[in-house]
Scaffold this motif. Sequence first.
Motif, PDB file in Angstrom:
ATOM      1  N   MET A 170       0.833  -1.045   0.146  1.00  0.00           N
ATOM      2  CA  MET A 170       0.045   0.097  -0.120  1.00  0.00           C
ATOM      3  C   MET A 170       0.787   1.037  -0.016  1.00  0.00           C
ATOM      4  O   MET A 170       1.919   1.261   0.611  1.00  0.00           O
ATOM      5  CB  MET A 170      -0.966   0.146   1.205  1.00  0.00           C
ATOM      6  CG  MET A 170      -1.835  -1.038   1.103  1.00  0.00           C
ATOM      7  SD  MET A 170      -3.237  -1.104   2.493  1.00  0.00           S
ATOM      8  CE  MET A 170      -2.952   0.173   3.646  1.00  0.00           C
ATOM      9  N   ILE A 171       0.423   2.194  -0.639  1.00  0.00           N
ATOM     10  CA  ILE A 171       1.129   3.576  -0.778  1.00  0.00           C
ATOM     11  C   ILE A 171       0.337   4.636  -0.081  1.00  0.00           C
ATOM     12  O   ILE A 171      -0.533   4.552  -0.382  1.00  0.00           O
ATOM     13  CB  ILE A 171       1.451   4.057  -2.230  1.00  0.00           C
ATOM     14  CG1 ILE A 171       2.340   2.876  -2.881  1.00  0.00           C
ATOM     15  CG2 ILE A 171       2.272   5.165  -2.437  1.00  0.00           C
ATOM     16  CD1 ILE A 171       2.654   3.101  -4.154  1.00  0.00           C
ATOM     17  N   TRP A 172       0.945   5.177   1.041  1.00  0.00           N
ATOM     18  CA  TRP A 172       0.306   6.075   1.663  1.00  0.00           C
ATOM     19  C   TRP A 172       0.836   7.587   1.290  1.00  0.00           C
ATOM     20  O   TRP A 172       1.934   7.707   1.220  1.00  0.00           O
ATOM     21  CB  TRP A 172       0.568   5.877   3.412  1.00  0.00           C
ATOM     22  CG  TRP A 172       0.049   4.783   3.990  1.00  0.00           C
ATOM     23  CD1 TRP A 172       0.478   3.379   3.559  1.00  0.00           C
ATOM     24  CD2 TRP A 172      -1.125   4.411   4.328  1.00  0.00           C
ATOM     25  NE1 TRP A 172      -0.338   2.338   4.275  1.00  0.00           N
ATOM     26  CE2 TRP A 172      -1.376   3.311   4.847  1.00  0.00           C
ATOM     27  CE3 TRP A 172      -2.182   5.451   4.839  1.00  0.00           C
ATOM     28  CZ2 TRP A 172      -2.635   2.668   5.480  1.00  0.00           C
ATOM     29  CZ3 TRP A 172      -3.260   5.020   5.588  1.00  0.00           C
ATOM     30  CH2 TRP A 172      -3.362   3.541   5.845  1.00  0.00           C
ATOM     31  N   GLN A 173      -0.090   8.440   1.245  1.00  0.00           N
ATOM     32  CA  GLN A 173       0.218   9.923   1.034  1.00  0.00           C
ATOM     33  C   GLN A 173      -0.198  10.634   2.239  1.00  0.00           C
ATOM     34  O   GLN A 173      -1.269  10.505   2.716  1.00  0.00           O
ATOM     35  CB  GLN A 173      -0.606  10.363  -0.328  1.00  0.00           C
ATOM     36  CG  GLN A 173      -0.364  11.854  -0.489  1.00  0.00           C
ATOM     37  CD  GLN A 173      -1.163  12.114  -1.820  1.00  0.00           C
ATOM     38  OE1 GLN A 173      -2.190  11.867  -2.293  1.00  0.00           O
ATOM     39  NE2 GLN A 173      -0.489  13.389  -2.431  1.00  0.00           N
ATOM     40  N   LYS A 174       0.716  11.467   2.607  1.00  0.00           N
ATOM     41  CA  LYS A 174       0.163  12.195   3.658  1.00  0.00           C
ATOM     42  C   LYS A 174      -0.406  13.687   3.334  1.00  0.00           C
ATOM     43  O   LYS A 174      -0.029  14.243   2.447  1.00  0.00           O
ATOM     44  CB  LYS A 174       1.736  12.668   4.381  1.00  0.00           C
ATOM     45  CG  LYS A 174       1.481  13.548   5.730  1.00  0.00           C
ATOM     46  CD  LYS A 174       1.051  12.382   6.922  1.00  0.00           C
ATOM     47  CE  LYS A 174       1.357  13.258   8.179  1.00  0.00           C
ATOM     48  NZ  LYS A 174       0.847  12.463   9.180  1.00  0.00           N
ATOM     49  N   LYS A 175      -1.575  13.742   3.647  1.00  0.00           N
ATOM     50  CA  LYS A 175      -2.456  14.773   3.343  1.00  0.00           C
ATOM     51  C   LYS A 175      -3.007  15.587   4.411  1.00  0.00           C
ATOM     52  O   LYS A 175      -3.289  14.881   5.157  1.00  0.00           O
ATOM     53  CB  LYS A 175      -3.495  14.525   2.339  1.00  0.00           C
ATOM     54  CG  LYS A 175      -3.073  13.999   1.169  1.00  0.00           C
ATOM     55  CD  LYS A 175      -4.399  14.050   0.056  1.00  0.00           C
ATOM     56  CE  LYS A 175      -3.982  13.882  -1.354  1.00  0.00           C
ATOM     57  NZ  LYS A 175      -5.067  13.875  -2.406  1.00  0.00           N
ATOM     58  N   GLY A 203      -2.179  16.492   7.466  1.00  0.00           N
ATOM     59  CA  GLY A 203      -1.989  16.023   8.555  1.00  0.00           C
ATOM     60  C   GLY A 203      -2.475  14.480   8.935  1.00  0.00           C
ATOM     61  O   GLY A 203      -2.403  14.065   9.978  1.00  0.00           O
ATOM     62  N   ASN A 204      -3.060  13.911   8.024  1.00  0.00           N
ATOM     63  CA  ASN A 204      -3.540  12.691   8.029  1.00  0.00           C
ATOM     64  C   ASN A 204      -2.926  11.698   6.940  1.00  0.00           C
ATOM     65  O   ASN A 204      -2.864  12.004   5.668  1.00  0.00           O
ATOM     66  CB  ASN A 204      -5.230  12.618   7.824  1.00  0.00           C
ATOM     67  CG  ASN A 204      -5.975  13.365   8.980  1.00  0.00           C
ATOM     68  OD1 ASN A 204      -5.575  13.151  10.058  1.00  0.00           O
ATOM     69  ND2 ASN A 204      -6.792  14.200   8.338  1.00  0.00           N
ATOM     70  N   GLY A 205      -2.807  10.388   7.229  1.00  0.00           N
ATOM     71  CA  GLY A 205      -2.396   9.509   6.307  1.00  0.00           C
ATOM     72  C   GLY A 205      -3.710   9.008   5.261  1.00  0.00           C
ATOM     73  O   GLY A 205      -4.800   8.681   6.013  1.00  0.00           O
ATOM     74  N   LYS A 206      -3.492   9.167   4.164  1.00  0.00           N
ATOM     75  CA  LYS A 206      -4.581   8.747   3.187  1.00  0.00           C
ATOM     76  C   LYS A 206      -4.067   7.832   2.104  1.00  0.00           C
ATOM     77  O   LYS A 206      -2.677   7.824   1.870  1.00  0.00           O
ATOM     78  CB  LYS A 206      -4.920   9.916   2.352  1.00  0.00           C
ATOM     79  CG  LYS A 206      -5.727  10.888   3.402  1.00  0.00           C
ATOM     80  CD  LYS A 206      -7.248  10.316   3.398  1.00  0.00           C
ATOM     81  CE  LYS A 206      -8.152  11.300   3.953  1.00  0.00           C
ATOM     82  NZ  LYS A 206      -9.409  10.945   3.646  1.00  0.00           N
ATOM     83  N   TYR A 207      -4.557   6.625   1.879  1.00  0.00           N
ATOM     84  CA  TYR A 207      -4.108   5.739   0.979  1.00  0.00           C
ATOM     85  C   TYR A 207      -4.687   5.939  -0.307  1.00  0.00           C
ATOM     86  O   TYR A 207      -5.865   5.866  -0.641  1.00  0.00           O
ATOM     87  CB  TYR A 207      -4.655   4.423   1.542  1.00  0.00           C
ATOM     88  CG  TYR A 207      -4.128   3.216   0.548  1.00  0.00           C
ATOM     89  CD1 TYR A 207      -3.207   2.960  -0.121  1.00  0.00           C
ATOM     90  CD2 TYR A 207      -5.495   2.492   0.064  1.00  0.00           C
ATOM     91  CE1 TYR A 207      -2.906   1.848  -0.834  1.00  0.00           C
ATOM     92  CE2 TYR A 207      -5.311   1.323  -0.915  1.00  0.00           C
ATOM     93  CZ  TYR A 207      -4.062   0.992  -1.230  1.00  0.00           C
ATOM     94  OH  TYR A 207      -3.576   0.110  -2.006  1.00  0.00           O
ATOM     95  N   PRO A 208      -3.878   6.531  -1.409  1.00  0.00           N
ATOM     96  CA  PRO A 208      -4.166   6.969  -2.497  1.00  0.00           C
ATOM     97  C   PRO A 208      -4.191   5.621  -3.781  1.00  0.00           C
ATOM     98  O   PRO A 208      -4.879   5.530  -4.633  1.00  0.00           O
ATOM     99  CB  PRO A 208      -3.370   7.797  -3.138  1.00  0.00           C
ATOM    100  CG  PRO A 208      -2.117   7.685  -2.372  1.00  0.00           C
ATOM    101  CD  PRO A 208      -2.427   6.943  -1.002  1.00  0.00           C
TER     102      PRO A 208
END
Length: 118
Positions: free
Chosen positions: A105-110, A112-117
């Motif tokens: 899984m690749i997580w993008q920091k957005k 202030g929250n981790g989001k999984y794009p």
Amino acid sequence: MYNEIAHMDSVIFSYFNTQQFEPFKALFTKDLEWFQDNDGLVPYTTVFKNFKTTFNKPFKLTRQLVSGSLEVHPIKNYGAIEIGVHQFKHIENGKEETGTFKFVMIWQKKEGNGKYPG
């Protein structure tokens, strides 16, 4: 970063395991890129249509991260890559069925929250 990704992994799959569709879906961005070994790239709308169908099935599918399998690799100015092994379980014909799979899984920091794009 390892602890943050481990925490977010547990949050996502807590919602999955308890079939809380809306909170589960909210953790993913709309530009999600979901790749499956059998289907290739699956569009966002199809991904969540499939999850909704799964959550409505009479058997309860659950996911568990295999202890000791989690790897987290930072991506500068973006987020992180999560690699691990997980098991999916459900009861079928009175017998527990288990599938064990490696995942990425690749997580993008957005914001202030981790989001999984994707």
